[in-house]
Motif scaffolding. Structure first.
Motif, PDB file in Angstrom:
ATOM      1  N   TRP A  23      70.794 -20.436   0.861  1.00 32.27           N
ATOM      2  CA  TRP A  23      71.685 -19.305   1.074  1.00 32.27           C
ATOM      3  C   TRP A  23      72.953 -19.743   1.795  1.00 32.27           C
ATOM      4  O   TRP A  23      72.953 -20.716   2.563  1.00 32.27           O
ATOM      5  CB  TRP A  23      71.016 -18.220   1.900  1.00 32.27           C
ATOM      6  N   PHE A  24      74.013 -18.978   1.596  1.00 34.46           N
ATOM      7  CA  PHE A  24      75.294 -19.294   2.220  1.00 34.46           C
ATOM      8  C   PHE A  24      75.188 -19.165   3.746  1.00 34.46           C
ATOM      9  O   PHE A  24      74.747 -18.134   4.261  1.00 34.46           O
ATOM     10  CB  PHE A  24      76.382 -18.354   1.700  1.00 34.46           C
ATOM     11  N   GLY A  25      75.568 -20.197   4.463  1.00 29.69           N
ATOM     12  CA  GLY A  25      75.576 -20.178   5.921  1.00 29.69           C
ATOM     13  C   GLY A  25      74.205 -20.289   6.562  1.00 29.69           C
ATOM     14  O   GLY A  25      74.067 -20.053   7.759  1.00 29.69           O
ATOM     15  N   PHE A  26      73.186 -20.667   5.771  1.00 21.81           N
ATOM     16  CA  PHE A  26      71.836 -20.741   6.328  1.00 21.81           C
ATOM     17  C   PHE A  26      71.753 -21.762   7.460  1.00 21.81           C
ATOM     18  O   PHE A  26      71.122 -21.499   8.488  1.00 21.81           O
ATOM     19  CB  PHE A  26      70.820 -21.102   5.237  1.00 21.81           C
ATOM     20  N   GLY A  27      72.375 -22.918   7.307  1.00 27.52           N
ATOM     21  CA  GLY A  27      72.312 -23.967   8.333  1.00 27.52           C
ATOM     22  C   GLY A  27      72.908 -23.507   9.650  1.00 27.52           C
ATOM     23  O   GLY A  27      72.360 -23.779  10.721  1.00 27.52           O
ATOM     24  N   ALA A  28      74.025 -22.776   9.580  1.00 25.56           N
ATOM     25  CA  ALA A  28      74.667 -22.293  10.804  1.00 25.56           C
ATOM     26  C   ALA A  28      73.800 -21.236  11.492  1.00 25.56           C
ATOM     27  O   ALA A  28      73.621 -21.274  12.716  1.00 25.56           O
ATOM     28  CB  ALA A  28      76.033 -21.719  10.478  1.00 25.56           C
ATOM     29  N   VAL A  29      73.260 -20.329  10.716  1.00 23.00           N
ATOM     30  CA  VAL A  29      72.417 -19.276  11.290  1.00 23.00           C
ATOM     31  C   VAL A  29      71.122 -19.875  11.844  1.00 23.00           C
ATOM     32  O   VAL A  29      70.690 -19.531  12.950  1.00 23.00           O
ATOM     33  CB  VAL A  29      72.109 -18.185  10.235  1.00 23.00           C
ATOM     34  N   TYR A  30      70.533 -20.786  11.085  1.00 16.99           N
ATOM     35  CA  TYR A  30      69.299 -21.423  11.540  1.00 16.99           C
ATOM     36  C   TYR A  30      69.529 -22.215  12.827  1.00 16.99           C
ATOM     37  O   TYR A  30      68.723 -22.161  13.757  1.00 16.99           O
ATOM     38  CB  TYR A  30      68.760 -22.338  10.441  1.00 16.99           C
ATOM     39  N   GLY A  31      70.622 -22.947  12.902  1.00 17.94           N
ATOM     40  CA  GLY A  31      70.948 -23.706  14.104  1.00 17.94           C
ATOM     41  C   GLY A  31      71.180 -22.812  15.300  1.00 17.94           C
ATOM     42  O   GLY A  31      70.715 -23.093  16.406  1.00 17.94           O
ATOM     43  N   PHE A  32      71.902 -21.700  15.097  1.00 13.15           N
ATOM     44  CA  PHE A  32      72.164 -20.774  16.191  1.00 13.15           C
ATOM     45  C   PHE A  32      70.878 -20.126  16.690  1.00 13.15           C
ATOM     46  O   PHE A  32      70.635 -20.063  17.897  1.00 13.15           O
ATOM     47  CB  PHE A  32      73.161 -19.697  15.751  1.00 13.15           C
ATOM     48  N   VAL A  33      70.053 -19.663  15.775  1.00 14.75           N
ATOM     49  CA  VAL A  33      68.799 -19.006  16.158  1.00 14.75           C
ATOM     50  C   VAL A  33      67.868 -20.005  16.847  1.00 14.75           C
ATOM     51  O   VAL A  33      67.217 -19.671  17.847  1.00 14.75           O
ATOM     52  CB  VAL A  33      68.128 -18.349  14.932  1.00 14.75           C
ATOM     53  N   SER A  34      67.811 -21.245  16.349  1.00 16.40           N
ATOM     54  CA  SER A  34      66.965 -22.267  16.980  1.00 16.40           C
ATOM     55  C   SER A  34      67.423 -22.545  18.404  1.00 16.40           C
ATOM     56  O   SER A  34      66.598 -22.649  19.318  1.00 16.40           O
ATOM     57  CB  SER A  34      67.009 -23.564  16.180  1.00 16.40           C
ATOM     58  N   CYS A  35      68.726 -22.665  18.602  1.00  9.20           N
ATOM     59  CA  CYS A  35      69.262 -22.910  19.939  1.00  9.20           C
ATOM     60  C   CYS A  35      68.957 -21.729  20.862  1.00  9.20           C
ATOM     61  O   CYS A  35      68.572 -21.914  22.012  1.00  9.20           O
ATOM     62  CB  CYS A  35      70.762 -23.161  19.858  1.00  9.20           C
ATOM     63  N   LEU A  36      69.130 -20.519  20.351  1.00  9.78           N
ATOM     64  CA  LEU A  36      68.848 -19.320  21.131  1.00  9.78           C
ATOM     65  C   LEU A  36      67.381 -19.264  21.550  1.00  9.78           C
ATOM     66  O   LEU A  36      67.071 -18.970  22.710  1.00  9.78           O
ATOM     67  CB  LEU A  36      69.225 -18.075  20.325  1.00  9.78           C
ATOM     68  N   VAL A  37      66.484 -19.591  20.635  1.00 11.98           N
ATOM     69  CA  VAL A  37      65.050 -19.578  20.943  1.00 11.98           C
ATOM     70  C   VAL A  37      64.718 -20.635  21.997  1.00 11.98           C
ATOM     71  O   VAL A  37      63.946 -20.379  22.924  1.00 11.98           O
ATOM     72  CB  VAL A  37      64.212 -19.780  19.655  1.00 11.98           C
TER      73      VAL A  37
END
Length: 104
Positions: free
Chosen positions: A48-62
């Motif tokens: 999906w478009f922007g999946f890497g950015a969203v996944y990285g942000f959510v991982s960092c937040l967690v």
């Protein structure tokens, strides 16, 4: 402005602002590059478009939230290494220790 010159360059407010702007531009360009570069996803959703950015942000937040939660359980009180007042007042002086060690 004179106070700002004395600070290390990484802690100056003007440098921090420039770094935020620069990193935001770079991250935006990396996400927008996905419109031109095909990303093959192995699981479907990772394409999906922007999946890497969203996944990285959510991982960092967690990770930050887990670290905060661990900090609640693992932290020590501020006076953890301070000696209690009773030990400070009742501690033997060096002279008495020497007398006791010599058997006198």
């Amino acid at each position: 402005m004179n106070d700002e010159k004395q600070l290390h360059w990484l802690v100056r407010p003007s440098t921090i602002r420039k770094l935020w702007i620069g990193f935001s531009v770079v991250l935006t360009l990396v996400v927008l590059a996905q419109t031109v570069i095909y990303v093959k996803g192995y699981f479907g959703f990772d394409g999906w478009f922007g999946f890497g950015a969203v996944y990285g942000f959510v991982s960092c937040l967690v990770m930050v939230l887990i670290a905060k939660l661990l900090g609640l359980f693992l932290k020590r009180p501020q006076d953890y290494y301070d000696e209690p007042e009773q030990i400070k007042t009742s501690a033997p002086s060096h002279d008495k220790v020497k007398e006791n060690s010599n058997g006198v």
